[in-house]
Design a protein around this motif. Structure first.
Motif, short mmCIF file in Angstrom:
data_model
loop_
_atom_site.label_atom_id
_atom_site.label_comp_id
_atom_site.label_asym_id
_atom_site.label_seq_id
_atom_site.Cartn_x
_atom_site.Cartn_y
_atom_site.Cartn_z
N GLY A 51 37.45 49.52 28.57
CA GLY A 51 37.65 49.70 29.98
C GLY A 51 36.49 49.75 30.60
O GLY A 51 35.37 50.41 30.22
N THR A 52 36.32 49.25 31.86
CA THR A 52 35.17 49.64 32.96
C THR A 52 35.78 50.39 34.26
O THR A 52 36.89 50.45 34.08
N ALA A 53 34.70 50.39 35.25
CA ALA A 53 35.09 51.00 36.51
C ALA A 53 36.01 50.06 37.25
O ALA A 53 36.91 50.58 38.16
N GLU A 54 36.03 48.94 36.67
CA GLU A 54 37.05 47.99 37.52
C GLU A 54 38.52 47.87 37.12
O GLU A 54 39.29 47.64 37.75
N GLY A 55 38.70 48.57 35.73
CA GLY A 55 40.03 48.87 35.09
C GLY A 55 40.05 48.58 33.60
O GLY A 55 38.89 48.95 32.96
N PRO A 56 41.22 48.47 32.78
CA PRO A 56 41.11 48.54 31.88
C PRO A 56 40.58 47.42 31.04
O PRO A 56 40.50 46.28 31.61
N ARG A 78 42.30 41.54 36.96
CA ARG A 78 42.66 40.75 37.74
C ARG A 78 44.00 39.76 37.63
O ARG A 78 44.09 38.66 38.03
N ARG A 79 44.53 40.20 36.55
CA ARG A 79 45.93 39.61 35.81
C ARG A 79 45.50 38.25 35.69
O ARG A 79 46.58 37.40 36.24
#
Length: 123
Positions: A51-56, A78-79
């Motif tokens: 994961g990153t700061a943006e999400g998993p 971003r699904r």
């Protein structure tokens, strides 16, 4: 070198989140979807990215086919999903099987919006 290359960019996928996060679950589904489409899996690689700061982290699932390949990349934050199905038509036309496989991929992720492309290769 005759073949069919299908690509899809899937946006705002309504599938359950584990389909975008769990490499083993997604990979097992990919192998079965390949078989269900009448294609032959010969090898596979499934990987979950950190994961990153943006999400998993997302997943890359690749299945090597006797006929060519299936490759999926997920962006859970971003699904979204990008999909790639390529079949060589050496010895037989596998185009209908490739289209059935891509239809299964799109149905699995249930995107609100998608961009699908088809390219005839070789010649």
């Amino acid at each position: 070198m005759d073949g069919l290359h299908l690509t899809a960019d899937l946006h705002d996928c309504a599938c359950d989140l584990p389909w975008l996060l769990d490499a083993e679950r997604l990979g097992a589904w990919c192998v079965q979807a390949v078989r269900d489409a009448g294609l032959q899996p010969v090898a596979h690689l499934f990987h979950t990215f950190p994961g990153t700061a943006e999400g998993p982290g997302g997943v890359t699932a690749t299945v090597l086919l006797a006929e060519s390949h299936l490759c999926l990349h997920t962006w859970p934050e971003r699904r979204g999903v990008t999909a790639d199905v390529y079949v060589c038509n050496f010895g037989a036309d596998h185009s209908a099987k490739a289209r059935a496989l891509m239809d299964a991929v799109v149905a699995r992720f249930a995107p609100a919006h998608s961009s699908l492309r088809s390219v005839l290769r070789g010649g």
